[in-house]
Structures are given as C-alpha cells and as structure tokens.
Design an enzyme around this catalytic site. Sequence first.
Site: not given
Lengths: 449, 177
Positions: A103, A204, A207, A212, A366
């Site tokens: 409005h 982490d 990993h 990777h 990931d």
Amino acid sequence: MLDIKNLINTKDGIQSRRIFHDQDIYDLEMERIFARCWLFLTHESLIPNAGDYITTKMGQDNVIVVRQQNGKVRAFVNSCAHRGARVCAAEAGNTRSFVCSYHGWAYGIDGALQGVPLEKEVYNNQLDKSTHGLVEVALVDSFCGFVYGCFDPAAPSLREFMGEAAWYLEAWMGAPGGTELIGPPSRSILNCNWKTPGENFIGDMYHVGWTHASSTQVLFSQSPLMALQGNASLPAPAEVMGMHYTSRSGHGAAITYGGRGGLYTTAHENEMLAQWLAQQTPKVAERLGAVRAKLYNSAWDGTIFPNNSFLVGPNTFKVWLPRGPGSIEALTWTWVEKDMPAELKRVIARNMNQTFGTAGMLESEDADNMESMTQSNDGLVTRRGTLNAQMGMGKEREDAEMPGVVSDAMINELSHRGFYRYYQEMLVAESWDELRANSSRWKAAHLKR
Amino acid sequence: MTTQHQEIAVSREVRDEIERFLFREARLIDTEQEREWLETMVDPEIKYQVFSRQLRYRKDTRGSGDKEVYFFDDNYADLSHRIGLRETGTQWVADPPNRLRRIVGNIEGFEGVRAGEYQVYSNCMVTRNRMVYEQMSYAYGREDILRRGADGKLRLLSRVIDFEERFVRGKNLLFIL
C-alpha cells in the site's frame, strides 16, 4: 517428549542423530539459538555509505541492514507494520527510504514510519505513526569490520560472545590493513541441516584427504595439503601439522601451520600470495606477537557459532541460513585484505569461486556429505542412534598463551565437541544468567577425564 | 546485455556449421567426453565466464560494491582441471555417474567484430540426474564467440553466461554449461 538435556554427551563426544531431523528440535533452535545469539549480517566494506543497505536473514527472519546518516549500522525486520508485506525486495543498494510494495507505507532508513498514503483521508489522522516503525534488531555491532546482529537485548556483547575465539580470529580478520568481503554473495540451496556444514567447517581436516581426494590431487599440487590426498598417510605427525581450538561460545577451528599459501594451480599466483604474506608477517608479529603471526600464515577451517563459517587459504566466508530441519541457503563471499594489490584480490576471488562458490569443485564435494548425513536420519531406526565425534579425546589442554581449550593435532574433533557442547547449553538454558553461570566450568567438560 | 557488434547474419553454410558445432558440443559434454570437447572444440585462449547479478532496484545507481559474482571465470587450464577431477577416479560426486541432457535452441549467428570470428547466441535447457533421487534443471542464455582456426575448424573462444537464477536451487553448477 523432547529430552533436550540428553541430545549431546560432551564428555564422551556423542550426539543424538535427532538434531539433524526433528522439527521440534529445529523450532527450539530458532527460539533459543537464532533468536538469542549473535548472527553474521554483512561486512562494513559492503555498506560504506549512509543509506547503503543489504537484505539477509537471521534464522528465518528477513532483515534489512542499513548504514545510518551518523555512520552507525542498524538492522530492521523486513516486514511492514501494516499488513506484513516486505518493504525491500532488493538484495542491496542505496536508499533514503523503504517503501512497502502493498500500500506504499514508507519508512526511513532509521526504521521510522514516515509516510502513509492518504493518511488524512482514510485514517482521519488517528494513526500513531510513532508506534508503527519497523521492528528493530536489538543489537548490531562489528568485529574487525564483520557485522553481526542479535535479536536478544539481554545477550552479552559481541566481543564477549566471541570470547576466546576473538584472540584467534584477530590473526586474520584483524590483518594490519583490515579485511573486506567481495560481494555480492553467491546463493544456493543445500538440502541439509544447518549444523552439518557448520560442523564440517569447524575443524574437519579428516575429510580433506578423502572427500576432496580428486581436487587435492588436481588443484593443490603445490600445497602441503596435497600430502593428505587419499588419507593414506600424514607427511608429519598431526601434532606438528597443526592444532584445534574451541571456545566458551562454541566457536572453533582447525589450523594447519604454514598452509595458507600454495593452494593455487599456477606458480605465479602462489608467488604473488607468498610475497604478500612475507611482506605482512613482520607487521602481524609486531602487532599480535609471534604465535599469531604463525597463525596468519596458516590454513584455517572454522565456524563462528552458530552458522557462520570461513576458510583461510581458500578465503571463503559463508553463512548457512536455515530453511527448516533439512534445508539451508548457503551464502558465499570472498574475503581479502583491504590493502592487497587489486590483482591479488582478483586472484583470490577467482580461486575462491572455483573451489567454494556455486560452481566450486570442493563445495560440491562437501554438499553430498552434508545432505546424506542429514537425510539418512529420515529413517526412524537410523535416527534412534548416535554419532561419534571422539577424535583426539584425552589430548585437550590449556595453553599459556593460546586461550580456550586447544589440542595439538589438526586432524581432530575437539572443535566439534565444543560446538555441540554450547549448542546443547543454548537449547537448555532459559536465560543468559544461566549460561553465564556455566562460564566458569565449561572447560572442565573437555579437559576432565 | 547490449549488442556489441553489427548484426550481419552469417551465410546459410556458416549457420549450419555453427549449429553442428553447438550440437556436437552438447553431445560431447552430456556423454562425459569433456576432454574431447576441450581438445577439439575449445580455443587455447578461451575465456569462459558464468556470472550472477545481485538483485537491485532499477533506479538505484548509488549502491556500493560489485554487482556481479563470477561462478566461472576460467581459462583453458582451469577447464582442464575441472575435467581432470573425474579422471582421477576419486571424484565421488561423479560416481555413480551424473547424467546430463541438454536442449540447445534459439541459435543466432552473426559476423564477429574480427575476421574469422562469429558472434553466436543460444539458449540452453539442461537437466541433471544423479544419486537416485536428484533431478535438477537449469535454463540460461549463452553469448559465444567462435573463431576459425588455421585448420579451418571452429573453436570456442569466449562464452559468457549471465545466469538468471539468483538463488540456485540445483545446488551447484558443477558441469560445463
């Protein structure tokens, strides 16, 4: 019945799987964590001028973050006081007012209701504009130029909330010439719980060599991280390679000594960064001391509780915006040092987007893990079980110089345990007083065996 | 984007050649023959860019900061690295294999700014199927420059994609667009 006190067992490094699935836990997270904690909003460098603004989310609340005429940054809920429609549809820009598209109610950049179309004719001048401003985010403050907001006026200061992590973060956020984010962010959906990327980034390093494996082999051929490829062996004892820290409010990181450079695929680009680091390191050492000069030259993966993650090396800066127990929006920026040469900034941004942006080679690797570790718990029997974050237990210690709790191994889960310790405290605590009462004994949960 | 060149349509023969080029490219990329694509269809001087525009108001000219973020800003070596990930045998996101299928249409070819170059526009609709349940779709327009090499063959010299989906629902763009 929700038994929140037994979701996390810090002493034994165990978490309930339900924290990645249950709607009632998610609802409590919104109330006790996202409506009470400091949350990342933007960087000073993205809104340098009066009237500059960005829009983002705190939890699932839409907010506008805007620089005032006096230079201060304030934040408001992006919803009209009349019928609730949004007052800003853009992601960023510069403005004198925010006008509702429904409005036409118009608000100043200070959130005050300034204009109501046909005010005299349809409200007979009886509308009290002073009580119909935009709802303001109670606290906004910045740390080394990174702007955070908090809905809870009773919360501790941002500096207190950063706690021991501030000492570490200053090693890169507080670079001698300051830092900036290169905007705009890329934005993508991941079908995962908001905690799964947070716990991945918080430390982490386990990993990296496996998740990777292909990208460390192809992209990091000039980096010490290359040696992690395949998780077959470590080039040096984990204690020599780096460390973990955790802090009162659950912020933590893994730090890989000397790993900040060498991550680019061309010798020229690596040399540019190496020269920069060599030139800046004495300045960092002078300002912050030898230990933090070492950290400045290290690779980091870290999370600022609850949903703000970063890497030093790939120089990504991320926020994970929750969209329900099983979905997030990931916003990704590149961070650089303000006084870096323009060419080096371009190199860093290009490499960041190639690795951790929307078409990022490591980002997509990931994402599959974050999604499957969320979605597996759709199974009733599966989510009755628990998860294990016990790596490095028994090696935690206090250090004479480095604050918080540390552990001398960069492949470690100390920072995971710290994150979930504070997560559970936030869910359980009715008040900040209750949280403060735990402040004298939080370390014991990690140190005592 | 605004047109930077005079719109001089290519001959029918060249138009056919451009179409064959784009269709062969689509087939090679969609059937995991990206290395073949790179070596036989891509110019060593390739500039391959995909960017996303931040949403700002039309009238706002005073806002601060960059207005685009580049998802891809790749040269030949970068593209080779992307393709090289699967060749390691340890790119878990590609195993089991992803399946790509694309439709290339609205192809227009014009004489380029330099001799032996063609300005080519096309629209793409890609579906990616992976990991049992995931199906993602992407639609975008491409602005390409193809260059005729000394061997007489066309190669991709430049590709710019102004990616319209601001909030990428298909998770990532880990494929050749």
